[in-house]
Write a protein that holds these residues in place. Structure first.
Motif, mmCIF file in Angstrom:
data_model
loop_
_atom_site.group_PDB
_atom_site.id
_atom_site.type_symbol
_atom_site.label_atom_id
_atom_site.label_comp_id
_atom_site.label_asym_id
_atom_site.label_seq_id
_atom_site.Cartn_x
_atom_site.Cartn_y
_atom_site.Cartn_z
ATOM 1 N N GLY A 53 0.805 -1.213 0.000
ATOM 2 C CA GLY A 53 0.000 0.000 0.000
ATOM 3 C C GLY A 53 0.832 1.253 0.000
ATOM 4 N N TYR A 71 -0.256 3.413 3.268
ATOM 5 C CA TYR A 71 -1.611 3.337 3.811
ATOM 6 C C TYR A 71 -1.642 2.491 5.062
ATOM 7 C CZ TYR A 71 -3.616 5.171 -0.533
ATOM 8 O OH TYR A 71 -3.951 5.956 -1.594
ATOM 9 N N ASP A 98 -4.694 1.517 8.436
ATOM 10 C CA ASP A 98 -6.141 1.416 8.625
ATOM 11 C C ASP A 98 -6.782 2.786 8.792
ATOM 12 O OD1 ASP A 98 -6.138 -1.310 8.382
ATOM 13 O OD2 ASP A 98 -6.042 -1.667 10.543
ATOM 14 N N LEU A 131 -2.523 7.710 6.954
ATOM 15 C CA LEU A 131 -1.569 7.615 5.862
ATOM 16 C C LEU A 131 -0.253 8.157 6.399
ATOM 17 C CD1 LEU A 131 -1.227 7.129 2.723
ATOM 18 C CD2 LEU A 131 -1.550 9.584 2.505
ATOM 19 N N ARG A 147 -7.287 9.647 8.592
ATOM 20 C CA ARG A 147 -8.494 9.617 7.766
ATOM 21 C C ARG A 147 -9.601 10.378 8.487
ATOM 22 N NH1 ARG A 147 -10.276 4.372 4.849
ATOM 23 N NH2 ARG A 147 -8.853 3.497 6.340
ATOM 24 N N GLY A 153 -6.643 6.402 -5.727
ATOM 25 C CA GLY A 153 -6.581 5.529 -4.551
ATOM 26 C C GLY A 153 -6.710 6.312 -3.256
ATOM 27 N N SER A 200 -10.312 7.402 -2.732
ATOM 28 C CA SER A 200 -11.119 6.246 -2.309
ATOM 29 C C SER A 200 -10.857 5.904 -0.849
ATOM 30 C CB SER A 200 -10.814 5.035 -3.180
ATOM 31 O OG SER A 200 -11.178 5.276 -4.504
ATOM 32 N N TRP A 201 -9.595 5.937 -0.455
ATOM 33 C CA TRP A 201 -9.232 5.621 0.931
ATOM 34 C C TRP A 201 -9.841 6.641 1.888
ATOM 35 C CZ3 TRP A 201 -6.094 8.207 4.537
ATOM 36 C CH2 TRP A 201 -5.727 7.456 5.659
ATOM 37 N N SER A 237 -13.638 6.013 2.340
ATOM 38 C CA SER A 237 -14.070 4.726 2.904
ATOM 39 C C SER A 237 -13.775 4.695 4.403
ATOM 40 C CB SER A 237 -13.352 3.582 2.199
ATOM 41 O OG SER A 237 -11.970 3.643 2.475
ATOM 42 N N PRO A 265 -12.242 1.982 7.618
ATOM 43 C CA PRO A 265 -11.534 0.719 7.820
ATOM 44 C C PRO A 265 -12.483 -0.392 8.230
ATOM 45 C CG PRO A 265 -11.046 2.269 9.576
ATOM 46 C CD PRO A 265 -11.878 2.999 8.571
#
Length: 148
Positions: free
Chosen positions: A37, A61, A63, A66, A84, A130, A133-134, A137, A139
């Protein structure tokens, strides 16, 4: 022992130290990249379009965060941690002027707001997809937006 012999020994010592430093940087980069990742990402704390201040690095990346590691550092700790939910991407643009030479070829620049003070990120278009998207979303095992 003559003086020139000491100079040769000193020069050899410096060369060996430089080689060890280079090997250390390469090994560190490979170990970090093996976590999976990972992608190349440059960061700057400036919000202006300028070449000064860009730092190359590797993003990994996790959970919930970053982690960003500076490329030319021996530290095993990430320089920045982007959590996140605390990172917002405002817009994207192509590099202008001398920025073209300060970041990796083909990378896009995005403006960001986050608690760590980084104002812009540069990454490939695929890495940006990516990252977006991360960020959107959650975890595994956690609820999105605390909704049951």
């Amino acid at each position: 022992m003559p003086l020139w012999w000491w100079m040769v020994d000193s020069l050899l010592f410096v060369v060996v130290l430089l080689v060890l430093l280079l090997v250390g940087l390469l090994v560190r980069g490979r170990v970090i990249a093996r976590a999976g990742g990972t992608f190349d990402m440059s960061v700057t704390r400036s919000s202006e379009a300028q070449a000064k201040g860009w730092m190359h690095g590797l993003a990994v990346y996790g959970d919930t965060e970053l982690c960003w590691f500076r490329t030319f550092s021996l530290s095993w700790r990430p320089r920045y941690r982007f959590t996140r939910g605390e990172v917002q991407i405002d817009g994207r643009r192509d590099p202008v002027g001398d920025e073209v030479h300060a970041i990796h070829p083909g990378h896009l620049i995005v403006s960001t707001e986050n608690p760590v003070g980084v104002k812009q990120l540069a990454m490939s278009p695929n890495a940006l997809t990516g990252l977006l998207s991360w960020l959107e979303s959650s975890p595994p095992g956690q609820r999105v937006n605390n909704v049951v």
